[in-house]
Design an enzyme around this catalytic site. Structure first.
Site, PDB file in Angstrom:
ATOM      1  N   ASP A 216       0.873  -1.172   0.000  1.00 54.29           N
ATOM      2  CA  ASP A 216       0.000   0.000   0.000  1.00 54.29           C
ATOM      3  C   ASP A 216       0.914   1.226   0.000  1.00 54.29           C
ATOM      4  OD1 ASP A 216      -2.189   1.709   0.072  1.00 54.29           O
ATOM      5  OD2 ASP A 216      -3.228   0.579   1.643  1.00 54.29           O
ATOM      6  N   TRP A 217       0.358   2.379  -0.297  1.00 47.28           N
ATOM      7  CA  TRP A 217       1.184   3.565  -0.529  1.00 47.28           C
ATOM      8  C   TRP A 217       1.911   4.000   0.754  1.00 47.28           C
ATOM      9  CZ3 TRP A 217      -0.326   1.328  -4.422  1.00 47.28           C
ATOM     10  CH2 TRP A 217      -0.219   1.810  -5.709  1.00 47.28           C
TER      11      TRP A 217
END
Ligand SMILES: *[C@@H]1O[C@H](CO)[C@@H](O)[C@H](O)[C@H]1NC(C)=O
Ligand SMILES: *[C@@H]1O[C@H](CO)[C@@H](O)[C@H](O)[C@H]1NC(C)=O
Ligand SMILES: *[C@@H]1O[C@H](CO)[C@@H](O)[C@H](O)[C@H]1NC(C)=O
Ligand SMILES: *[C@@H]1O[C@H](CO)[C@@H](O)[C@H](O)[C@H]1NC(C)=O
Ligand SMILES: *[C@@H]1O[C@H](CO)[C@@H](O)[C@H](O)[C@H]1NC(C)=O
Length: 738
Positions: free
Chosen positions: A254-255
């Protein structure tokens, strides 16, 4: 026949969208091509393929470095789960929670196919969807609406259909967020501590379906699991996902969910996103040149780096993106204006899903469908588009005007938004109904408008989203399950002066309706969820009876928030998942708590009879023994029996019913919830018509996770079979013995 004409047209659209799916290559063939391409790559190119070029370093929310040695692009990765973020025009589909509320496999697939077609048209290689985590164990959790509902079976079927739809259109899907990211508060620091059985039977379950559907990628989540970050968790990535589930695609972070160079590489992460340094203080881009160095100093093996690259290239070949894939046709950072219009007829798909996801909760004395009232009062700010514009708030981070998506990275920009008032006005234009409005949430003004009208429709909301935006003091997760803007007071004021008050709810999740239901003049309640751009048209379709409502709740609506026995833990705390298997209806059933509206509930304008149940199961007890392939042990997917029955429309109008199959496990499977969804089928039926339901049970559907054996096990003993119109409206029962 009038009742079904709109549906018939929409169904055609849906079928043609599904028919456009292209044949997939196989993983074996894709791996062969990937391994060949790998030979041509330099070490820096390999590191570039697995690393993002930094936030805003390319047109998409995620972009990788393009190598020179092979014909492989800078991969474009883009949100999100209800449409393409930061691009326009695109279609804003109903949220996944509404897709789940349709209980319609074909529509979920059609939605995926249409989204995938838009992604491909815009040159997006990887669409960051669909979502099975959050699964939705916490009713107030901010992002539950990005997924399909609080049951692993429903979520799993929806994941499969969505992925097959998306990938059939040529875009790589990404199953997320893996795993146990069940709330927004503290998601970047908290640990989700879970026992092995609950992990398997609830949270991992839909990821099995995703992997089995050949999902190209999986996104590891922000949180820790048992004290170790999801993106460097050996047990979760290498163990469960790659070994037990046989996943052959790649894991992206995920970012900014990556926390290490070496650990993340060695435990199974394959791509870092977005590759920039969001850390405070800065100083850690973990891969890119650091990964090259980590291989040079042997803390990460060359084989591991080659495996990352092979997996990423294989997914790209699997989707045949090496053949004439469009160039990226927009930039996320300059207004998102696309050079092509990819929306085609997808508004029809959006409208069909919005319509078929409407859940009719209450309808006293057949108040609905509306029969040309002489006057109709439309009350509430949710009846109109935000006067500042439908997209006025960044990532929809406000609750002004009608609510049709939640907020956060899982949103997209409305190309247009049909508000309820627009849809109703259009519908009654030729019928002479006088419309009076009060389009604020002011109770006094609402009552004034409603006082003289034949009927009143009051619109109320409850919103939630991703924790990086706080809306009206809700930091992603909702503070409570009450209607926003004092919706209870608005309904009370209107119902005090109008004897035919209809309440329409737009919400990201369950809302406590007790105050509203206590008003004797509230004669109907319509739960419309987060319906996307076609909101008002879909609502008018149902309010006026062009179609019967056929949505079913994908979660429980309790009488109070306390009844769920669960809320989000505060910042700084961990979640021990101590409720185990008992979430949502499993909790209400186990503790004999009466819900207000149970999981699977939803009324129609017609009535259905269930008859002729036949249970035919022939399974051997014991553990699954099949070889692990994509999706896990092969025999988990073997059909071991069927439950069949007949559903008859015994009312006066056409409609659709969802036959729901729940199983009660024998005591040899210890401490199992009283009922668990293990099948469903939706049928559209004309008046007097009947339809055959045949639900197949796979070996996994009658298995529980045996911790000692570390395997899915079919217990011996007698199973209870319950078939009904909801999790509590059981119409037929049976048994089978293993
Ligand atoms: C988490 O810890 C529990 C308790 O020790 C254990 O049963 C479970 O298997 C662990 N799960 C993972 C994924 O590490
Ligand atoms: C190897 O290099 C990586 C990347 O710079 C670094 O994180 C790691 O600590 C190094 N390991 C050793 C044993 O030098
Ligand atoms: C519904 O109909 C019944 C029977 O005619 C009547 O007693 C009741 O008041 C009606 N309810 C409403 C809300 O109009
Ligand atoms: C509205 O008017 C049209 C045209 O007169 C008619 O066909 C339709 O049935 C009316 N709608 C309702 C809900 O009565
Ligand atoms: C309705 O179902 C029951 C069994 O559940 C059956 O006995 C009855 O014949 C059915 N009636 C109709 C009209 O299908």
């Amino acid at each position: 026949m009038h009742y079904f004409s709109a549906s018939a047209t929409a169904t055609l659209t849906v079928l043609s969208a599904a028919a456009l799916t292209q044949a997939l290559s196989t993983w074996d063939a894709a791996y062969e091509k990937a391994q060949e391409s790998l030979q041509s790559l330099t070490q820096d190119e390999k590191a570039g393929i697995v690393s993002g070029v930094t936030w805003e370093g390319g047109p998409c929310v995620g972009n990788t470095y393009a190598p020179k040695s092979i014909a492989y692009p800078s991969l474009c990765l883009q949100d999100g789960p209800l449409g393409i973020r930061f691009a326009n025009p695109v279609t804003v589909f109903p949220a996944a929670i509404n897709a789940g509320a349709t209980w319609d496999r074909e529509l979920i697939r059609a939605r995926g196919a249409a989204m995938g077609a838009e992604s491909k048209g815009l040159g997006v290689h990887v669409q960051l969807a669909p979502v099975a985590g959050a699964l939705g164990k916490i009713p107030s959790a901010g992002r539950n609406w990005e997924g399909f509902g609080s049951d692993p079976y429903l979520s799993g079927i929806a994941m499969q259909e969505a992925i097959e739809g998306m990938q059939g259109s040529g875009v790589q899907a990404c199953a997320k967020h893996y795993i146990l990211n069940e709330q927004e508060h503290g998601r970047d620091s908290m640990s989700s501590n879970i026992d092995d059985r609950t992990m398997h039977e609830l949270y991992l379950w839909p990821f099995y379906d995703a992997v089995k559907a050949n999902v190209a990628s999986v996104m590891c989540s922000y949180n820790k699991i048992n004290g170790t970050w999801a993106c460097e968790n050996e047990a979760v990535l290498n163990g469960l996902l790659k070994e037990e589930l046989g996943f052959r695609g790649y894991v992206m972070s995920d970012w900014n969910a990556q926390h290490s160079t070496v650990e993340s590489a060695n435990t199974g992460m394959d791509m870092t996103m977005p590759g920039s340094d969001f850390n405070q203080p800065p100083g850690s881009i973990y891969w890119d040149s650091n990964l090259v160095e980590a291989v040079a100093n042997t803390s990460v093996s060359q084989d591991r780096l080659d495996d990352m690259v092979t997996r990423i290239l294989a997914a790209w070949y699997l989707l045949e993106q090496d053949e004439g894939y469009p160039e990226v046709a927009f930039s996320s950072w300059n207004g998102g204006k696309a050079s092509v219009d990819v929306t085609a007829n997808h508004g029809d798909v959006a409208r069909t899903i919005a319509r078929d996801s409407i859940v009719l909760l209450k309808n006293e004395n057949q108040t609905l469908p509306l029969k040309n009232p002489a006057s109709l009062a439309i009350i509430g700010s949710d009846a109109i588009v935000n006067p500042d514009g439908a997209n006025a708030c960044t990532d929809r981070g406000c609750n002004k005007g009608t609510l049709a998506e939640g907020w956060g990275s899982g949103t997209a920009e409305f190309p247009y938004l049909i508000a309820p008032l627009d849809g109703i006005q259009k519908r009654v234009a030729s019928n002479g109904t006088k419309i009076v409005t009060s389009t604020t949430d002011d109770a006094t003004a609402g009552a004034e408008a409603a006082a003289g009208a034949d009927m009143a429709i009051v619109f109320i909301t409850s919103d939630s989203g991703e924790g990086y935006i706080t809306v009206e003091n809700n930091a992603g997760d909702r503070n409570d399950l009450n209607p926003w803007h004092d919706g209870n007071a608005l309904v009370k004021a209107v119902a005090a002066v109008n004897t035919k008050t209809i309440v329409v709810v737009h919400s990201s999740g369950p809302v406590i309706l007790e105050t509203i239901l206590q008003q004797p003049n509230v004669v109907a309640v319509v739960f419309a969820g987060l319906p996307g751009q076609e909101s008002g048209n879909a609502l008018a379709d149902v309010l006026y009876g062009d179609v019967s409502p056929s949505g079913k709740l994908p979660y429980t609506i309790g009488q109070s928030e306390e009844d769920y026995g669960i809320t989000w833990v505060k910042d700084g705390a961990n979640d021990d998942f101590s409720e185990g298997l008992f979430i949502d209806y499993r909790h209400f059933d186990q503790n004999e708590i009466a819900p207000r509206y149970e999981f699977g509930f939803g009324l129609s304008y017609t009535r259905f009879n269930f008859s002729g149940i036949q249970v035919n199961v022939d399974a051997t007890s014991g553990p699954a023994t099949g070889a692990v392939g994509v999706g896990g042990a092969a025999d988990l997917y073997e059909v071991v029996g069927t439950v069949s029955l007949v559903v008859t429309n015994i009312g006066d109008v056409a409609g659709a019913e969802v036959a729901q199959l729940y199983l009660g496990f024998p005591d040899t499977a210890p401490a199992t919830p009283p009922k668990q969804l293990r099948g469903f089928q939706k049928l559209a039926l004309e008046p007097s018509a009947n339809g055959d339901v045949e639900i197949e049970l796979r070996r996994r559907d009658i298995s529980y996770w045996d911790v000692a054996q570390q395997q899915w096990v079919v217990p011996t003993g007698t199973f209870d079979v319950y078939v009904g119109a909801s999790s509590r409206d059981i119409r037929l029962t049976g048994t089978f013995t293993v």
